[in-house]
Design an enzyme around this catalytic site. Sequence first.
Site, short mmCIF file in Angstrom:
data_model
loop_
_atom_site.label_atom_id
_atom_site.label_comp_id
_atom_site.label_asym_id
_atom_site.label_seq_id
_atom_site.Cartn_x
_atom_site.Cartn_y
_atom_site.Cartn_z
N CYS A 116 0.84 -1.19 0.00
CA CYS A 116 0.00 0.00 0.00
C CYS A 116 0.89 1.26 0.00
CB CYS A 116 -0.90 0.00 1.24
SG CYS A 116 -2.05 1.40 1.27
N ASP A 119 0.48 3.74 1.76
CA ASP A 119 0.43 4.32 3.10
C ASP A 119 1.85 4.62 3.64
OD1 ASP A 119 -1.87 4.09 5.64
OD2 ASP A 119 0.26 4.39 6.12
N ARG A 168 2.97 4.75 6.47
CA ARG A 168 3.38 4.03 7.69
C ARG A 168 3.90 2.63 7.40
NH1 ARG A 168 -2.37 4.80 10.31
NH2 ARG A 168 -2.78 4.23 8.14
N HIS A 183 -2.22 -3.93 5.16
CA HIS A 183 -1.94 -3.50 6.53
C HIS A 183 -3.21 -3.11 7.26
CE1 HIS A 183 -2.38 0.95 5.92
NE2 HIS A 183 -2.28 0.56 4.67
N CYS A 186 -5.76 0.38 7.12
CA CYS A 186 -5.66 0.86 5.73
C CYS A 186 -6.81 1.82 5.40
CB CYS A 186 -5.67 -0.32 4.77
SG CYS A 186 -5.41 0.18 3.05
ZN LIG Z 1 -3.36 1.20 3.03
#
Ligand SMILES: [Zn+2]
Length: 207
Positions: free
Chosen positions: A42, A44, A46, A98, A101
Amino acid sequence: MESYKRLLLNNLAWVQDKLTLRPDFFSRHSEVQKPEFLWIGCSDSRVPAEEVTGVEPGELFVHRNVANLVVHTDFNMLSVVQYAVEVLKVKHIIVCGHYGCGGVRAAMSRSHLGLINKWLRHMKDVYRLHSVELDAIHDQERRYERLIELNVFEQVNHLAELSFVQRRALHGWIYDIHTGHLKQIAKLDPGQLPHEIFVYEFPDEPG
Ligand SMILES: [Zn+2]
């Protein structure tokens, strides 16, 4: 100081750290890359692929998009996978979702977010495919987490359906943003497919 300048300063310090530890840190990889793994994760912020897996530059070929989707008409993703398999000869492909998400949460909602709705519609298809199981989960957070897991499972299946991937090991993992741990939730051995309808014969290749 403007915030972005911190990144450039960090880079100078990082280069110095690496060269102190190993003077050939950069020069040893400057000619070729031979990664053993392809990571599809992803976008993302993090979930930094190299950091959570403890690997160094040169070890991981990476593709990231919102909600780590494998969409068969996405030529960006397809090009990355085909190049990784046929040219770089990666042995393992990892799809990593994750918990937490935002893409999955948005797909579960009725929010109209503009263009990205088109992308997240693929996630709504995953929900529809597993709606009996998901609708039976009354705890909203648990239902959300389960969709995150099922999404990884389905994206691994999507990968397995690609003809040029069928001789690679495929893995589905979840990164827990609360603990930092990676959890394995799916594994397909080379040639293992979700259904025989996806089997291709390669008359010009051995095996
Ligand atoms: Zn995500």
